[in-house]
Design a protein around this motif. Structure first.
Motif, PDB file in Angstrom:
ATOM      1  N   GLY A   7       1.028   3.611   2.388  1.00  0.00           N
ATOM      2  CA  GLY A   7      -0.139   2.580   2.305  1.00  0.00           C
ATOM      3  C   GLY A   7      -1.138   2.801   1.334  1.00  0.00           C
ATOM      4  O   GLY A   7      -1.556   1.854   0.745  1.00  0.00           O
ATOM      5  N   PHE A   8      -1.374   4.218   0.939  1.00  0.00           N
ATOM      6  CA  PHE A   8      -2.288   4.489  -0.211  1.00  0.00           C
ATOM      7  C   PHE A   8      -1.771   3.993  -1.551  1.00  0.00           C
ATOM      8  O   PHE A   8      -2.513   3.671  -2.520  1.00  0.00           O
ATOM      9  CB  PHE A   8      -2.950   5.815  -0.184  1.00  0.00           C
ATOM     10  CG  PHE A   8      -3.731   6.176   1.087  1.00  0.00           C
ATOM     11  CD1 PHE A   8      -5.092   5.410   1.211  1.00  0.00           C
ATOM     12  CD2 PHE A   8      -3.659   6.790   1.995  1.00  0.00           C
ATOM     13  CE1 PHE A   8      -6.023   5.555   2.260  1.00  0.00           C
ATOM     14  CE2 PHE A   8      -4.635   7.265   3.028  1.00  0.00           C
ATOM     15  CZ  PHE A   8      -5.888   6.258   2.972  1.00  0.00           C
ATOM     16  N   ASP A  61       6.868  -7.550   9.352  1.00  0.00           N
ATOM     17  CA  ASP A  61       7.709  -6.437   8.960  1.00  0.00           C
ATOM     18  C   ASP A  61       7.083  -5.671   7.838  1.00  0.00           C
ATOM     19  O   ASP A  61       7.976  -5.157   7.169  1.00  0.00           O
ATOM     20  CB  ASP A  61       9.063  -7.319   8.710  1.00  0.00           C
ATOM     21  CG  ASP A  61       8.752  -8.063   7.208  1.00  0.00           C
ATOM     22  OD1 ASP A  61       7.766  -8.333   6.853  1.00  0.00           O
ATOM     23  OD2 ASP A  61       9.859  -8.204   6.534  1.00  0.00           O
ATOM     24  N   CYS A  62       5.771  -5.414   8.155  1.00  0.00           N
ATOM     25  CA  CYS A  62       5.310  -4.670   6.948  1.00  0.00           C
ATOM     26  C   CYS A  62       4.465  -3.218   7.221  1.00  0.00           C
ATOM     27  O   CYS A  62       3.995  -3.493   8.540  1.00  0.00           O
ATOM     28  CB  CYS A  62       4.135  -5.488   6.071  1.00  0.00           C
ATOM     29  SG  CYS A  62       5.036  -6.962   5.284  1.00  0.00           S
ATOM     30  N   ILE A  63       4.234  -2.546   6.520  1.00  0.00           N
ATOM     31  CA  ILE A  63       3.445  -1.310   6.871  1.00  0.00           C
ATOM     32  C   ILE A  63       2.176  -1.419   5.681  1.00  0.00           C
ATOM     33  O   ILE A  63       2.462  -1.766   4.472  1.00  0.00           O
ATOM     34  CB  ILE A  63       4.056  -0.243   6.545  1.00  0.00           C
ATOM     35  CG1 ILE A  63       5.220   0.083   7.796  1.00  0.00           C
ATOM     36  CG2 ILE A  63       3.126   1.175   6.568  1.00  0.00           C
ATOM     37  CD1 ILE A  63       6.098   1.079   7.355  1.00  0.00           C
ATOM     38  N   THR A  64       1.083  -1.409   5.968  1.00  0.00           N
ATOM     39  CA  THR A  64      -0.030  -1.273   5.070  1.00  0.00           C
ATOM     40  C   THR A  64      -1.086  -0.136   4.954  1.00  0.00           C
ATOM     41  O   THR A  64      -1.171   0.517   6.047  1.00  0.00           O
ATOM     42  CB  THR A  64      -0.970  -2.871   5.214  1.00  0.00           C
ATOM     43  OG1 THR A  64      -1.380  -2.728   6.472  1.00  0.00           O
ATOM     44  CG2 THR A  64      -0.136  -4.087   5.235  1.00  0.00           C
ATOM     45  N   GLY A  65      -1.720  -0.056   4.056  1.00  0.00           N
ATOM     46  CA  GLY A  65      -2.833   0.992   3.935  1.00  0.00           C
ATOM     47  C   GLY A  65      -4.216   0.289   4.357  1.00  0.00           C
ATOM     48  O   GLY A  65      -4.299  -0.795   4.943  1.00  0.00           O
ATOM     49  N   PRO A  66      -5.218   1.259   4.346  1.00  0.00           N
ATOM     50  CA  PRO A  66      -6.520   0.527   4.996  1.00  0.00           C
ATOM     51  C   PRO A  66      -7.098  -0.526   4.021  1.00  0.00           C
ATOM     52  O   PRO A  66      -8.192  -1.082   4.568  1.00  0.00           O
ATOM     53  CB  PRO A  66      -7.620   1.773   4.532  1.00  0.00           C
ATOM     54  CG  PRO A  66      -6.526   3.067   4.582  1.00  0.00           C
ATOM     55  CD  PRO A  66      -5.257   2.320   3.771  1.00  0.00           C
ATOM     56  N   ASP A  67      -6.576  -1.041   2.783  1.00  0.00           N
ATOM     57  CA  ASP A  67      -7.097  -2.128   2.346  1.00  0.00           C
ATOM     58  C   ASP A  67      -6.797  -3.372   2.804  1.00  0.00           C
ATOM     59  O   ASP A  67      -7.225  -4.479   2.320  1.00  0.00           O
ATOM     60  CB  ASP A  67      -6.837  -2.100   0.671  1.00  0.00           C
ATOM     61  CG  ASP A  67      -7.482  -0.915   0.104  1.00  0.00           C
ATOM     62  OD1 ASP A  67      -8.670  -0.543   0.492  1.00  0.00           O
ATOM     63  OD2 ASP A  67      -7.159  -0.440  -1.179  1.00  0.00           O
ATOM     64  N   PHE A  68      -5.506  -3.386   3.764  1.00  0.00           N
ATOM     65  CA  PHE A  68      -4.984  -4.448   4.222  1.00  0.00           C
ATOM     66  C   PHE A  68      -5.129  -4.464   5.738  1.00  0.00           C
ATOM     67  O   PHE A  68      -4.061  -3.892   6.143  1.00  0.00           O
ATOM     68  CB  PHE A  68      -3.655  -4.815   3.762  1.00  0.00           C
ATOM     69  CG  PHE A  68      -3.794  -4.906   2.194  1.00  0.00           C
ATOM     70  CD1 PHE A  68      -4.164  -6.130   1.402  1.00  0.00           C
ATOM     71  CD2 PHE A  68      -3.314  -3.964   1.378  1.00  0.00           C
ATOM     72  CE1 PHE A  68      -4.107  -6.350   0.028  1.00  0.00           C
ATOM     73  CE2 PHE A  68      -3.236  -4.033  -0.025  1.00  0.00           C
ATOM     74  CZ  PHE A  68      -3.636  -5.143  -0.785  1.00  0.00           C
ATOM     75  N   LEU A  69      -6.082  -4.792   6.436  1.00  0.00           N
ATOM     76  CA  LEU A  69      -6.032  -4.676   7.839  1.00  0.00           C
ATOM     77  C   LEU A  69      -5.740  -5.952   8.521  1.00  0.00           C
ATOM     78  O   LEU A  69      -6.161  -7.042   8.424  1.00  0.00           O
ATOM     79  CB  LEU A  69      -7.598  -4.224   8.423  1.00  0.00           C
ATOM     80  CG  LEU A  69      -8.112  -3.007   7.737  1.00  0.00           C
ATOM     81  CD1 LEU A  69      -9.526  -2.825   8.206  1.00  0.00           C
ATOM     82  CD2 LEU A  69      -7.098  -1.655   7.990  1.00  0.00           C
ATOM     83  N   PRO A  70      -4.693  -5.857   9.367  1.00  0.00           N
ATOM     84  CA  PRO A  70      -4.114  -7.194  10.094  1.00  0.00           C
ATOM     85  C   PRO A  70      -4.800  -7.802  10.790  1.00  0.00           C
ATOM     86  O   PRO A  70      -4.910  -9.076  11.174  1.00  0.00           O
ATOM     87  CB  PRO A  70      -2.714  -6.625  10.704  1.00  0.00           C
ATOM     88  CG  PRO A  70      -3.106  -5.201  11.084  1.00  0.00           C
ATOM     89  CD  PRO A  70      -3.853  -4.566   9.902  1.00  0.00           C
ATOM     90  N   GLU A  71      -6.102  -7.176  11.305  1.00  0.00           N
ATOM     91  CA  GLU A  71      -6.880  -8.018  11.951  1.00  0.00           C
ATOM     92  C   GLU A  71      -7.602  -8.961  11.286  1.00  0.00           C
ATOM     93  O   GLU A  71      -8.434  -9.848  11.918  1.00  0.00           O
ATOM     94  CB  GLU A  71      -7.877  -6.782  12.893  1.00  0.00           C
ATOM     95  CG  GLU A  71      -9.073  -6.147  12.078  1.00  0.00           C
ATOM     96  CD  GLU A  71      -8.013  -4.684  12.072  1.00  0.00           C
ATOM     97  OE1 GLU A  71      -8.844  -3.812  12.009  1.00  0.00           O
ATOM     98  OE2 GLU A  71      -6.653  -4.687  11.992  1.00  0.00           O
ATOM     99  N   TYR A  72      -7.669  -9.010  10.105  1.00  0.00           N
ATOM    100  CA  TYR A  72      -8.538  -9.903   9.150  1.00  0.00           C
ATOM    101  C   TYR A  72      -7.651 -10.860   8.356  1.00  0.00           C
ATOM    102  O   TYR A  72      -6.625 -10.323   7.742  1.00  0.00           O
ATOM    103  CB  TYR A  72      -9.286  -9.154   8.223  1.00  0.00           C
ATOM    104  CG  TYR A  72     -10.385  -8.049   8.881  1.00  0.00           C
ATOM    105  CD1 TYR A  72     -11.622  -8.823   9.423  1.00  0.00           C
ATOM    106  CD2 TYR A  72      -9.989  -6.939   8.817  1.00  0.00           C
ATOM    107  CE1 TYR A  72     -12.352  -7.728   9.966  1.00  0.00           C
ATOM    108  CE2 TYR A  72     -11.214  -6.020   9.317  1.00  0.00           C
ATOM    109  CZ  TYR A  72     -12.287  -6.456   9.948  1.00  0.00           C
ATOM    110  OH  TYR A  72     -13.242  -5.822  10.476  1.00  0.00           O
TER     111      TYR A  72
END
Length: 261
Positions: A29-30, A77-88
């Motif tokens: 993610g980072f 189908d994704c894993i994201t780091g803190p720059d991409f928060l799914p709640e937004y």
């Protein structure tokens, strides 16, 4: 603890296994910003002998995210780091844009120890271009403050701007707005030399973790920010037609160079 996969079969995943998968998810993610689960499976299996699959990844990471504070997120189908928060919604859309930009590019896979350094949110490399820029700023007293309220904070902001694909002219303007004495073309063009090295040697999400310089030298992808052959004037960049030559002297049209969206 037992988990059920999408077919209803029971899968037992140990706590240690979940934590190992989460460690890799955090590092990914980072480093990459966003990565599809199928690609993450390949990354994990590249480093570890005990292989994984998409079912285990989704089950283990989803479960741990519900019980522990984690640095990664999962959506679609994704894993994201803190720059991409799914709640937004904006973050979701930006993650999709990055995935499109990543398509067809090779993935940066350093050795295992180096990869796992990325579980530390403050870790980055290569550091030399940033150190050289900091040395330049200090030498010419462009900023007298140190720490997060001074040079170090400015360099963190710089990395974020580069990662967000902010235009070079806007980056320069941000330093001027912070009080850097870049009041004439000579000072600007001198500052642009170490700044360009930083831009070309920053690991980017859109490049699957590669720097522009690495892609250019290893895979012949011409996406480097060019060094400047003529004076670069911030005040005139916004007035240039998109089909006119870029004032940096690269020979490219403005829309394909510093006017690129």
């Amino acid at each position: 603890m037992s988990e059920k996969n999408s077919e209803g079969s029971t899968i037992r995943i140990s706590r240690a296994r979940k934590e190992l998968l989460a460690k890799y998810a955090t590092a990914a993610g980072f480093l990459y910003g966003v990565i599809r689960v199928a690609d993450f499976v390949e990354v994990f299996n590249h480093y570890e002998d005990e292989k994984t699959d998409a079912n285990e990844i989704v089950l283990a990471l989803s479960r741990l995210a519900r019980t522990d504070e984690v640095e990664y997120s999962m959506f679609d189908d994704c894993i994201t780091g803190p720059d991409f928060l799914p709640e937004y919604n904006d973050d979701r859309e930006n993650a999709k844009i990055v995935l499109v930009e990543q398509a067809g590019k090779p993935r940066y896979l350093p050795d295992k120890d180096e990869f796992l350094h990325y579980v530390d949110p403050s870790y980055f490399e290569p550091q030399k271009p940033y150190t050289d820029l900091k040395t330049y700023i200090t030498k010419y007293k462009l900023c007298i403050k140190t720490g997060l309220d001074g040079i170090d904070g400015d360099l963190i902001d710089l990395r974020e701007m580069i990662q967000s694909d902010v235009h070079t002219a806007e980056i320069l303007q941000s330093f001027i707005d912070k009080g850097y004495p870049l009041s004439d073309s000579e000072a600007i063009n001198a500052f642009l030399q170490p700044l360009t090295e930083v831009i070309n040697n920053t690991r980017l999400y859109e490049n699957n973790g590669f720097t522009p310089y690495e892609l250019f030298t290893r895979y012949e992808r011409p996406n480097l920010t060019p060094l400047y052959k003529e004076p670069f004037n911030i005040s005139t960049t916004k007035k240039i037609g998109r089909n006119e030559p870029c004032p940096c002297g690269s020979g490219l049209k403005y829309k394909k160079c510093h006017g690129k969206n």
